[in-house]
Structure formats: structure tokens, C-alpha cells
Write a protein that holds these residues in place. Structure first.
Motif: not given
Length: 319
Positions: A32, A99, A124
Motif C-alpha cells: 500500500t 489496489l 485509493y
């Protein structure tokens, strides 16, 4: 790393980059991407000077020794021309972030190059906003466009939701278009077409869905992924809104995710758009998603009068 300007098929080098992505995906790799300020803080911690795993190499952009990635991945990196050698070891010139179920290739940290391709918290939030819109939208999407596509994450998500749709991913940055082509292949979304275009200029006709997450900062280096221009970084957002509303098909929707510098409690971007949108044949909704993003930018001279930068979401639907 050199990039092709006009090809729709992947070059040999980018086929190798795709293979690298497939290998990482099969390995269960996940990462992430955080804000640049957070990235710096994490890398400064004791013990984080060198990568010891794939996340350190392909996520945190740390130097590494060859055996950390293994011979197979190392050869794929060589073939894709994404290796940089230095006195402290090798580095990857790209990052990979996840994602949902997909991996996306983008530029390594720090993103200093003028044509760097950024992926991070805004990505995101942007894709989540698209999902929320499509969850409540009754109209079929047959033709869509992602303006300033970057990694192509938004275009790919739309193509996954509407596999038969023609989804154009537009960007003026040739590096972004190459990454988008690789990412679309990796996600198995053949409906995504990466097209070189300054905003909507090379796109033809009207659209059922227009989405954009344009640069919204005032960047002294004027890097394409950061610099929004205009008043307090709003130039590109206003230009996309101005041209986009006119390109909506009946019932079509425009979703704009952007950032706004607040000065003395006032949202200058909202004040600019409200009167214009009230006068057009459309319904619209505007809200803050996050009241405080990229707070470190407030130390820069361009923001000496701003008290915060907020992430905002505008949706417009033609009636």
C-alpha cells in the motif's frame, strides 16, 4: 528508461515489465503506497536502510542486494530495464502497489522526475469514489474516459465494472501511458485504450462517464503529476470541468476528485464553479472527502496564506 510514444502493443521491454508484474502477483506480493512524507519517515527508521524483502525493493524503493529478489526476478528486472546500480546496491526504478486484487506499476520513490507517474492515497480515494458512484448509477456505461490517467487505475476499474465499454485513458505524459498499457494487460482489461491527449483534446464524441483526478498542487518544479497551475493549483481541475460537462452524453456523469487550498476559511474552487454549474442543464454534488491532506506543503511559499488543503469530490450529471 526509454518509453514508446505511440504504440498500442507492448514493446519487448514492457512485455518484460508485464512479466515482472505477473511474477509479483503470483508470489502474493502486496504493498500500500503512502504519502511521500510518511514514506520518508518509514525509510529513516533504524534497520530500513536496505531492503530485506520484496516490499522493501518494489514498495519502499530501498537499495538491495541481488539475492533479496532471486535470480528469476532479477533477470526480469534486467529485461524490463528497471534496475539502477549504485554504490549501496541495486534499486528498482519502478514501484508496484496493490489496489483490490490488482497490481499497478508506477514510479519509484522519490518521484522527482518531471514525468514521474504517481500512485498513492489519492488513487485509493479516487477509485473508491468511482465505485460508490457506479454502485448507485442506473445508466449503462458504454463509453468512458479517464482524463490524466496516470497509472490507469480508474480506467481499469471502470473497465472491470463494464467489460464491454470503450474506456479511454488519456494523459499527456508518455510514461503514464506506457504504465497504463502494462497495468491494463496485467488486469486483463482489453477495453482500456491509452491515448496521448492534452486533457480531452484527442478524445472524440460524448461520454457516459468522465472521471479525473488531476494534479492540484502548486509545484515549483512543475512536475506533470503534481502541478495544477492556475490559482492555488486549481487550473487543471477547472479546465477539465469546463470541457468535460460539454462532453457528457444525456444522463452522463462527470466525477472530479481534486484538492483545494483553503484560505481564511474560504473554498475558492467551490466559489468558482457553483454559479456556472447552477446555470447548466445538470445536477451536481460537492463535498469534502478529507479536510487535511499533504499538510507538509503548507510550509512552502506558494501556500503561505493557506490554512489547509482538502481533498474534495465533485459529481455532475447531465439531465
Amino acid at each position: 528508461m526509454q518509453f514508446d510514444e505511440t504504440c498500442t502493443e507492448l514493446s519487448r521491454r514492457n512485455q518484460a515489465l508485464l512479466q515482472l508484474g505477473e511474477s509479483l502477483k503470483q508470489s502474493g506480493y502486496r504493498f500500500t503506497t503512502v504519502t511521500p512524507a510518511t514514506h520518508q519517515r518509514i525509510n529513516r527508521r533504524p534497520g530500513n536502510a536496505m531492503a530485506t524483502d520484496l516490499a522493501g525493493v518494489f514498495g519502499w524503493s530501498r537499495p538491495f542486494v541481488r539475492n533479496v529478489v532471486g535470480e528469476s526476478l532479477f533477470r526480469q528486472m534486467e529485461a524490463a530495464d528497471v534496475l539502477s546500480a549504485g554504490v549501496d546496491g541495486f534499486r528498482s526504478v519502478v514501484r508496484w502497489s496493490d489496489l483490490g486484487d490488482e497490481l499497478y506499476v508506477h514510479s519509484a520513490f522519490p518521484t522527482d522526475a518531471a514525468d514521474a507517474v504517481f500512485f498513492g492515497p489519492d488513487t485509493y480515494r479516487f477509485v473508491q469514489a468511482i465505485d460508490a458512484l457506479l454502485d448507485t448509477r442506473g445508466h449503462e456505461v458504454r463509453k468512458a474516459v479517464d482524463v490524466g490517467c496516470g497509472t490507469g487505475a480508474a480506467a481499469i476499474r471502470i473497465a472491470q465494472r463494464y467489460p464491454r465499454a470503450d474506456v479511454q485513458a488519456l494523459d499527456i505524459n508518455l510514461r503514464a501511458l506506457e504504465f497504463t498499457r502494462v497495468n491494463a494487460r496485467l488486469a486483463a482489461t482489453p477495453g482500456v485504450r491509452a491515448v496521448a491527449s492534452d486533457l480531452l483534446r484527442e478524445a472524440e464524441g460524448t461520454f457516459d462517464l468522465i472521471v479525473a483526478n488531476p494534479p492540484y498542487m502548486l509545484d515549483l518544479a512543475q512536475r506533470s503529476y503534481r502541478h495544477g497551475g492556475g490559482e492555488m493549483g486549481s487550473g487543471l481541475s477547472l479546465a477539465i470541468l469546463d470541457s468535460g460537462v460539454a462532453r457528457l452524453a444525456p444522463g452522463g456523469a462527470l466525477l472530479l476528485y481534486t484538492g483545494v487550498a483553503m484560505v481564511n476559511g474560504r473554498d475558492g474552487f467551490y466559489e468558482r464553479i457553483a454559479e456556472c454549474l447552477d446555470a447548466c442543464d445538470c445536477q451536481w454534488h460537492y463535498r469534502e472527502l478529507d479536510p487535511d491532506v499533504f499538510g507538509e506543503e503548507l510550509d512552502e511559499s506558494a501556500y503561505q496564506h493557506a490554512e489547509r488543503i482538502a481533498a474534495v469530490l465533485l459529481t455532475v450529471q447531465r439531465t
